[in-house]
Structures are given as structure tokens and as C-alpha cells.
Design an enzyme around this catalytic site. Sequence first.
Site, PDB file in Angstrom:
ATOM      1  N   TYR A  59     -28.055  20.647 -46.147  1.00 17.39           N
ATOM      2  CA  TYR A  59     -28.688  19.651 -47.022  1.00 17.39           C
ATOM      3  C   TYR A  59     -30.139  19.542 -46.551  1.00 17.39           C
ATOM      4  CZ  TYR A  59     -24.294  18.224 -49.142  1.00 17.39           C
ATOM      5  OH  TYR A  59     -23.121  18.214 -49.856  1.00 17.39           O
ATOM      6  N   HIS A  63     -18.345   9.566 -58.148  1.00 18.73           N
ATOM      7  CA  HIS A  63     -18.604   9.849 -56.728  1.00 18.73           C
ATOM      8  C   HIS A  63     -17.461   9.364 -55.841  1.00 18.73           C
ATOM      9  CE1 HIS A  63     -20.907  10.443 -53.045  1.00 18.73           C
ATOM     10  NE2 HIS A  63     -20.550   9.231 -52.673  1.00 18.73           N
TER      11      HIS A  63
END
Length: 620
Positions: free
Chosen positions: A232, A414
Site C-alpha cells: 500500500y 466495507h
Amino acid sequence: RMQSSRSKPCSCPSLKLREVASMYFTLVAAFLVILVVALQGSAPRQSDFPYKVPLDPQGLLELSWNVSYPEQAVHFQLLIRELHFGLLFGMSDRGEFENADLAVLWSDGHNSYFGDAWSDAKGQLHMDSQQDYQLLGARRAPEGLYLLFRRAFSTCDPKDYLIEDGTVHLIYGILEKPVHSLQAINVSALHGGLQRVQLLKPNISIPQLPRDMKSMEITAPDVVIPSQETTYWCYMAELPEGFSKHHIIMYEPVVTAGNEALVHHMEVFQCAADFDSFPRYNGPCDSKMKPERLNYCRHVLAAWAMGAQAFYYPEEAGLAFGGPGSSRYLRLEIHYHNPLVFKGRRDSSGIRLYYTATLRPYDAGIMELGLVYTPVMAIPPGEDSFILTGYCTDKCTQLALPSAGIRIFASQLHTHLAGRKVVTVLSRHGRERQVVNADSHYSPHFQEIRMLKEVVAVFPGDELITTCTYNTEDRSRATVGGFGILEEMCVNYVHYYPQTQLELCKSAVDPGYLHRYFNLVNRFNDEEVCMCPQVSVPQQFYSIPWNTFNRDVLRSLYGFAPISVHCNKSSAVRFPGQWEKQPLPSITERLREPSPRCPPSPGAQPAAPIPLHLGQLRRV
């Protein structure tokens, strides 16, 4: 000849059903041959297949598709850049090669065949008695072999995958040796993988874009992608000094050529306006060198995942950024998926924002629905499908929404790693009215903002109920709610207009009732669960012996106990009112499960593969 045959009176006997069926399939076969020949010289137009995704990390397999809602079917175009001795392509519940629904191209080294197949629980392949992957054509081109085929959303074949809204796990496997029959294919020995996509894209007309539209690219500055499977990457950008209020009206991905298979998903966050400045940063998001203040950049401006196209706001609304009360600082986050561990790849991917100074009638807003991030909501270990539900209650919407209501046009679901399904349903006067968004094959590794097929109107007094299903079969202790990746969430970020003060509408079980649950566990179990005040809720959950009784009681507690409702303004302050020990919303009428539409069956087709004339295949 046609004229002379028409002029004679017909003396033919009436055709039997079997003969009619035989003629039908002969005509279909002839049509396919003609189509294959016709495709030899002409590539399908790019506009015929608007959606595209690389299947493998090297980009050797590229899938394009289109969706026909009138036909209730998906048309696939598969580009195989390096053809060995065939491949498997298909769909399964979570990307497994067992219990999968497959289209198979294989060769014995001399002849090639195409067929619809399925795999059993052991991964053994079987020719499907109902051939629902319909071959439309195959052709060679300088860039590789194009394979075109069609599949109905629903076939009513128990061996077939039901294509529905939400995430679809596509699987592929490359045959590197000739095989003499479908049954001879050893699935476990295949070089293969999976790719997640949203196959059923909404059929939305593109809104008219204003003449004064400008664009800005938030992109990584020539990053060297780390040689590890998952990274990330965080990069800080800032808006120009004195940047006035604008509306974002669309955005699209900017992916560096050659990195299409490595850039998995990207998000642009706006930072909190509470801070005058944010430090510059360009590096891994989990690095110890990352400044702590970057954790305050959490307001989503744009989110893209592999396979998604441009995102458009409705004509009457835009997402505000810039101007007073809005931070100039933005954080770009890119997830690189590099399973082949390429070294030295450079990347300047990101997101291109399109914006206008001519403000639209409404500011768009983002509201969080679901469960509060708290350990009082927990999932026992070893669960196949444990359900937790978060409520945005009628009391909250009555107080916080305008009388004309709001319009939800997009949604981002999510959870963390244990999430398997997510659904939000709109309820009015105790009756479920509409699904806002649902994903029955949800994956935490594939999260994107999805435009809804139809706008959902929410009025004061309505309830928005978000339910998440979790799998903890691989865990040995309880999973509690929280921010950590091994903790859990259940959230639906809904995008709507006009923007209101309501930023978060969620719930959690009443802590007092959970305390009673821990007391009950103590009374009925030999092992004592420590109830000392200094012991945290997670520690109490971790010490529970998870027998059937303790599991069932927790499940029923979440199904009846009062809730603590968070009806919050953007300042994280609750709207005035009594929000503790609120009763669970009562649902008197559930939505009916939609029954699949079965395509008309032309009769029993022989479970036989279609021969293809692709020339002699060889090892590449």
C-alpha cells in the site's frame, strides 16, 4: 431456385418434433461456423466490449465483456496472447477451482475443442449436460487468439453459477500440455489464478458535462513498485493556494501502461480541515517513517478498483472540495498486487479528477451506515457464516433528514478480512422496500464505489439496515469489532444528495446487555470468564469457551437486545436525543428473494464439445 420452390404447392408431411429440433441445431451449428469464418478477418470493435480487465499478473490473458439486460446475458471476449494447449475460464463462489462453473478450451495437440463444464468438490471436471457457455466465435490475430462466447445471467442449471449484482470471482487455468479428454485435465496441476470483477455494470447514461470542466491528476511520482506481493503506497498532494470551492463531477483511473495487472485499487482521501498543514510523504503506508498526521486524511474523494470505469456524479450534484472549511491536502493510496515479485517496475498511476467552478444545485455527501467500530460486536471463532446487523433507525432519519428526503446514487461496502456478504436494505413503516446495495460474494480485497442501477430515495422515518456475514473458520479466538485488520467492520459508505449534517448513522449492542451475557457465560461454564472491571471487552471475549451454548446465546443476544444508536453530525457529535437502549427496529414484512429468470430451453442438447479449427497447437 427459391422462387421455383415457392411456386410449387407443399406436399411435405408434417415434421416431427425431433426433426424440428435436429434442423434447429443444424442451423445453429451452421450459423456458428459462418460466424467463426466471418470473424477470421475482422476484430470486434472495442466499443462492443466496453469493460476490460487483465486476468493474470503478466497480462497474457485479457477479458473484455458487455452486459445485455434485455437478453439477461453477458458476452465475453477472451484474448489469449500465448496459447499453449488451451485454458479454463469460469466462475466460483470465492475463486476456488472446486465446485466451479467453467468454459474449457483444450487440445490433444492436433484437434481443439470448446465445452461447458463443471468441477466437483474434488476438482474433477465433467462435461455439463446443459451447454450454457455458448461459443460465438474464435479467430487468430497478430496479438493472439480471440475467443467469443455468451452466458445467460441465470441458466437454472444446478451446476451453473448464478451471475448477479456485486463481486464475481473469475478463475482461469492454462493448459501447458496436450490432453486427450476433458476428464484428463488435472485442475490441481494447472497454472492458474483468480480475478475479481463486477460483471453486471449498471446501464447508466453518461450525464452531460459542463464546458468549463477542468481536470487534475493525483498520481504517484514515478514510484519503484516494491518487489513484494502486497504494497500500500501513500503519496501526499495538495491543492493550489487559494483554491475556491468546486464540484468534482467525475473521475477516472490513470494507470501506467504495462502496469495494468499490478495496480489493484486506488483511493484519494482529503485530510481533516482541523490542521493548517500536513507533512509531505511518498512511501509505503505501513512504514514507520510515515508521519502520524496522515492518519487524519480519511475523507474519501474517489475510489477505483481493477475493472472499474469512470465514475460520474448525477447531473444535479457534485462532490465539493476546495474553499473555506476544506483542507488543501490530499492523500493518494495505491494498492500494488505483485505476486510474481517483479523488480524495478516504475509507476505513475493515480486518479484524474474532473471538476467545475459552476456549482451544481446540490453538494453530494457521504454517509456511513452499519456498525459502530466497537469490540462489543464480536464473531466467535470457527464460524462458517455469522451474521451481524447495524441499524440506521427511523428516529435518526426523522430528526436528521430534510422533509424532501435524500437520494442515494452510489455505495461502497466495507469489511475487513472475515467479511463474506454485505447488504443494505431500506425499510419503511416496518416493511422492507428496496435493496440499496448487496454483494453475496463480497471480498475485502475488492472494494470500489459502485454506481447504483437506480437512485434510492430515503425519507424521514425510513430505516437503513446493513447486514454483514462473516467466516472465521480459520481463527482460533473471537474476532471483535475495531480498526485493526484482524478486527472487523460492517460499513456501507453511501453517496447521496443533497448533503445533510448526518455523516454517520450506525449502531452497536447495548453494553449493559453484553455484560449480562458475560455473567450468564460464567454461570453456565466450568471455566470462569474474568469479569474484573480492568479487563477489556476483547479480553473477556477471548476467554470464552466457544461451545454451542455460548455461540447460540451470543447470536440470539444480537438478535433481540436493545442497541446504542450513533446518529452523528460531521463533527462526530450526536444529534440531540436519547440514543441509548433503543429497541431494535421491528420488520413485519421482508423483501421476497427474486426468483431467477430461466432462459427458454431449446430441448436436450448432447453434452458434446464443439470442435474448433485452430490449427495444430504447440508449446509456446
